[in-house]
Design a protein around this motif. Sequence first.
Motif: not given
Length: 383
Positions: A201-203, A217-218, A220-230, A285-286
């Motif tokens: 990301g960008v600090p 981190i935000r 990664l939270a999106n990614i975790i939700q995508t992975l959990e949905a699998m 996220t851009d």
Amino acid sequence: MNCKRLEMLPSSNPFDAKIILDGIRRWVEIETPTEAPDYINRLATLVADGYRDLPVTIERIAGRCGCGDHLIVRSSWGQAHPGILVLSHLDTVHPLGFIERLPFRLEGDSAFGPGIYDMKGGAYLAFHAFRQLCANGERPPLGVTHLYVSDEEIGSPTSRAMIEAEGGKAKFVLVTEPARDGGKVVTSRKGVARFEVFVKGVPAHAGTRPADGRSAIRELANIIQTLEAMNDVSRGVTVNVGVIRGGTKPNVIAEEAYAEVDMRLPSFADADEIVPKVLNLASQTDGVSITVTGGLNRPPYEKSNAGAALFEHAKTLATELGFELSDTFTGGGSDGNFTAAHTATLDGLGVDGQGAHTHYEQLYISSIEPRARLMHRLYQTLR
């Protein structure tokens, strides 16, 4: 009961559980975490010494990449044609010193110790059954090759090529992983995929300039939700985000985040569909980038016609020996995953017990003799 040493009495039964258990104890009392190659090599030496008076050739392959040595033991007969490959691993998950917490001990029908169930008990049964075959002067039509590896518990990174090569030359593969669910052998396993996810990301200062940042981190939270949905219970597909890391300080928008992912897949079709979805995860996220590495670590072990026929043969032998044998499917991987697609493979031929990888790991003493006799009969009868 507890004891410091098994009482050894003369026995006319070559598959006497007390005699076999004393041998298993010697293997268990040498601790062999995958990350401790010197200790694994001590056990490899003990195992090799057990074959010195038998009609075999012993090849020791030096360890690499922080892993211990591997052993290949080949019978002196039957090597000109495809024969029987026995797969075992010497490494365990318990750290050095765990034997102080889980010493070898007997309690009722159970014998406890680190790695005793997964899988030193089963590996020793195969060794003992082979010794008995040689003691009787038997030379069955098929040769026997026993491969002991040192890195199965971390996915067999240094032994996989060897396993696949030996499996490709064999007619049958017998895997001494522990029995499941009260003595069942294993005829299929899920494939295992492992991934690492890197988020960039960008600090920014979280208090004064938060809009300038892009939180890894935000994302990664999106990614975790995508992975959990699998996760798909009906199909048997499981996805677990088991490790996450990220950020530096609470007042800094996180520049980096990281995750490790485990996936279990029942079939090659599932793997072909789902693995690319993980590898192609895209940022929502851009200004945030995602890199995913990894893939299928162990291919699915699907029950083939040849594997089913091998199980039916073992089931018949078990009936002749006086016990019932059934099979099962499991989510855990083994080295049998590497051979099952090409060679008739039967897994879970080791001891029955419970508590693999735990502080109460144990084998059931009553399972030792019938399982050793079954392995011996497989050596004798496979054609």
